[in-house]
Design a protein around this motif. Structure first.
Motif, mmCIF file in Angstrom:
data_model
loop_
_atom_site.group_PDB
_atom_site.id
_atom_site.type_symbol
_atom_site.label_atom_id
_atom_site.label_comp_id
_atom_site.label_asym_id
_atom_site.label_seq_id
_atom_site.Cartn_x
_atom_site.Cartn_y
_atom_site.Cartn_z
ATOM 1 N N LEU A 16 -6.000 7.044 -4.419
ATOM 2 C CA LEU A 16 -6.319 7.538 -3.293
ATOM 3 C C LEU A 16 -7.545 7.648 -2.755
ATOM 4 C CD1 LEU A 16 -4.019 11.119 -3.454
ATOM 5 C CD2 LEU A 16 -3.554 8.941 -1.782
ATOM 6 N N ALA A 17 -8.449 7.599 -3.836
ATOM 7 C CA ALA A 17 -9.812 7.546 -3.470
ATOM 8 C C ALA A 17 -10.200 6.061 -3.009
ATOM 9 C CB ALA A 17 -10.698 8.035 -4.596
ATOM 10 N N SER A 18 -9.635 5.217 -3.604
ATOM 11 C CA SER A 18 -10.053 3.860 -3.143
ATOM 12 C C SER A 18 -9.602 3.218 -1.999
ATOM 13 C CB SER A 18 -9.652 2.949 -4.550
ATOM 14 O OG SER A 18 -8.023 2.694 -4.535
ATOM 15 N N LYS A 40 6.517 2.672 6.464
ATOM 16 C CA LYS A 40 7.376 1.586 6.939
ATOM 17 C C LYS A 40 8.732 1.249 6.099
ATOM 18 C CE LYS A 40 5.453 -1.295 9.630
ATOM 19 N NZ LYS A 40 4.885 -2.448 10.309
ATOM 20 N N SER A 41 8.242 0.916 4.807
ATOM 21 C CA SER A 41 9.100 0.581 3.755
ATOM 22 C C SER A 41 9.012 1.359 2.382
ATOM 23 C CB SER A 41 9.114 -0.772 3.484
ATOM 24 O OG SER A 41 9.743 -1.404 2.581
ATOM 25 N N GLN A 42 9.967 2.649 2.392
ATOM 26 C CA GLN A 42 9.873 3.192 1.418
ATOM 27 C C GLN A 42 11.171 3.913 1.162
ATOM 28 O OE1 GLN A 42 6.474 5.282 0.095
ATOM 29 N NE2 GLN A 42 7.073 6.494 -1.387
ATOM 30 N N PRO A 43 12.287 2.890 0.976
ATOM 31 C CA PRO A 43 13.527 3.595 0.814
ATOM 32 C C PRO A 43 13.774 4.393 -0.349
ATOM 33 C CG PRO A 43 13.657 1.186 0.064
ATOM 34 C CD PRO A 43 12.179 1.675 0.644
ATOM 35 N N THR A 75 2.127 0.530 6.680
ATOM 36 C CA THR A 75 2.465 -0.373 5.519
ATOM 37 C C THR A 75 2.182 -0.005 4.388
ATOM 38 O OG1 THR A 75 0.570 -1.538 5.860
ATOM 39 C CG2 THR A 75 2.323 -2.280 7.360
ATOM 40 N N LYS A 76 1.606 1.147 4.152
ATOM 41 C CA LYS A 76 1.376 1.639 2.535
ATOM 42 C C LYS A 76 2.244 2.831 2.238
ATOM 43 C CE LYS A 76 -3.915 1.313 2.388
ATOM 44 N NZ LYS A 76 -4.998 1.794 2.130
ATOM 45 N N PRO A 77 1.998 2.784 0.769
ATOM 46 C CA PRO A 77 3.286 3.853 0.205
ATOM 47 C C PRO A 77 2.882 5.113 1.033
ATOM 48 C CG PRO A 77 2.328 2.602 -1.203
ATOM 49 C CD PRO A 77 1.372 2.054 -0.190
ATOM 50 N N SER A 174 0.406 -2.318 -14.395
ATOM 51 C CA SER A 174 0.217 -0.925 -15.087
ATOM 52 C C SER A 174 -0.288 0.023 -13.790
ATOM 53 C CB SER A 174 -1.242 -1.139 -15.802
ATOM 54 O OG SER A 174 -1.889 0.283 -16.048
ATOM 55 N N PRO A 175 0.285 1.351 -13.753
ATOM 56 C CA PRO A 175 0.273 2.420 -12.825
ATOM 57 C C PRO A 175 -1.317 2.768 -12.666
ATOM 58 C CG PRO A 175 1.169 3.282 -14.637
ATOM 59 C CD PRO A 175 1.092 1.948 -15.080
ATOM 60 N N ARG A 176 -2.414 2.411 -13.794
ATOM 61 C CA ARG A 176 -3.636 3.076 -13.736
ATOM 62 C C ARG A 176 -4.502 2.537 -12.585
ATOM 63 N NH1 ARG A 176 -6.633 4.938 -17.945
ATOM 64 N NH2 ARG A 176 -4.850 4.268 -19.495
ATOM 65 N N ASN A 177 -5.010 3.489 -12.048
ATOM 66 C CA ASN A 177 -5.918 3.031 -10.797
ATOM 67 C C ASN A 177 -5.229 2.250 -9.547
ATOM 68 O OD1 ASN A 177 -7.949 4.348 -12.129
ATOM 69 N ND2 ASN A 177 -8.500 2.568 -13.255
ATOM 70 N N GLN A 178 -3.825 2.486 -9.635
ATOM 71 C CA GLN A 178 -3.231 1.842 -8.275
ATOM 72 C C GLN A 178 -1.986 2.515 -8.468
ATOM 73 O OE1 GLN A 178 -1.886 -2.229 -8.814
ATOM 74 N NE2 GLN A 178 -2.052 -2.303 -11.001
ATOM 75 N N TYR A 179 -1.567 2.476 -7.134
ATOM 76 C CA TYR A 179 -0.047 3.050 -6.838
ATOM 77 C C TYR A 179 0.995 2.024 -7.253
ATOM 78 C CZ TYR A 179 3.919 5.738 -5.186
ATOM 79 O OH TYR A 179 5.091 6.432 -4.992
#
Length: 282
Positions: A16-18, A40-43, A75-77, A174-179
């Motif tokens: 979130l911080a980035s 927009k796209s999170q089914p 367009t983001k999660p 990897s989920p590290r530092n990104q969604y």
């Protein structure tokens, strides 16, 4: 929505911080319109065609308020909606946050549900609690990254055996530092196809896929008795609310009143989706 909530925000704080700022101008207040922040796209929770569970609930709320629903799509999660949209006044409400989320002001809860075990119906899997020792004897268990399920999977000593499998479901990103998140539909299909013995997910994320599965599946609410080995409680059931900015008390009061009127329609939407419901606790 489960991926918006503080349950997942804490696990992805670095992500979130980035994020980059947006250039759009703040939304103008209009008493005839309800400006709804939405992914927009999170089914199955939110989709641009309006078929998402939370999109339908938002429309029911707007109608009960006598307003026109106006979706402001990202367009983001959905996990970024508070920071990049609500706080920037590009929209005014978010549907589907945990009641009491400290980033926002939340309405009275309009429903309560929890995490579920999803298994094949033919396996007669009757486990209802993380304290059940049979969980330690299973093969693959699919859980969402950063969720209470991942916390408990680690606590019962099953995470290391499942780690490579879980990463395979996101093509080893990897989920590290990104969604990075496992698609809920993929989790359910893994159970149906026999790739996982059980999936553990927040009910609204998977109910639609369980209901639509060609392989008969069962969805069992998890008892809210999960405790880590150090005695720390890990909550499994959550009230859901509509969120506004913390200083928007007038809009919050209007929403609370409208939720009472909209409750029958919202309950019908949730039942049609197949979400198991519990009495709100607050």
């Amino acid at each position: 929505m489960s991926r918006l909530s503080i349950r997942s925000v804490c696990a992805f704080a670095a992500c979130l911080a980035s994020g980059a700022a947006f250039a759009e101008a703040p939304a103008q207040t209009n008493a005839q319109v309800l400006k709804i922040c939405a992914a927009k796209s999170q089914p199955p929770l939110s989709m641009e065609d309006g078929s998402g569970l939370e999109n339908k609930i938002a429309v029911a709320l707007a109608e009960a308020m006598g307003r026109r629903p106006d979706f402001v799509w990202s367009t983001k999660p959905a996990i970024y909606l508070v920071r990049d949209y609500l706080d920037k006044k590009l929209c005014d409400v978010i549907v589907g946050l945990d009641t009491g989320d400290p980033r926002v002001a939340t309405s009275k809860p309009y429903y309560r549900t929890g995490y579920v075990f999803v298994s094949r119906a033919d396996r007669q899997f009757d486990v209802k609690s993380w304290s059940d020792e049979r969980l330690k004897k299973l093969g693959h268990i699919a859980v969402a990254f950063g969720s209470p399920s991942e916390v408990m999977l680690k606590d019962i000593g099953q995470y290391e055996d499942n780690m490579a499998y879980l990463y395979s479901l996101v093509n080893f990103r990897s989920p590290r530092n990104q969604y990075t998140q496992i698609d809920p539909g993929r989790m359910v299909s893994e159970v149906g196809a026999g790739g996982a013995d059980v999936a553990v997910a927040f009910a609204p994320d998977v109910a639609r896929y369980v209901k639509a599965s060609t392989t008969p599946l069962r969805m069992t609410l998890i008892d809210d008795d999960a405790v880590k080995s150090n005695g720390e409680k890990v909550q499994q059931q959550f009230d859901q609310s509509v969120a506004v900015r913390r200083d928007d008390s007038a809009l919050l009061a209007e929403i609370d009143a409208a939720l009472t009127r909209a409750k029958p329609k919202i309950d019908d939407i949730l039942r049609a989706e197949g979400v198991p419901l519990l009495p709100p606790s607050k």
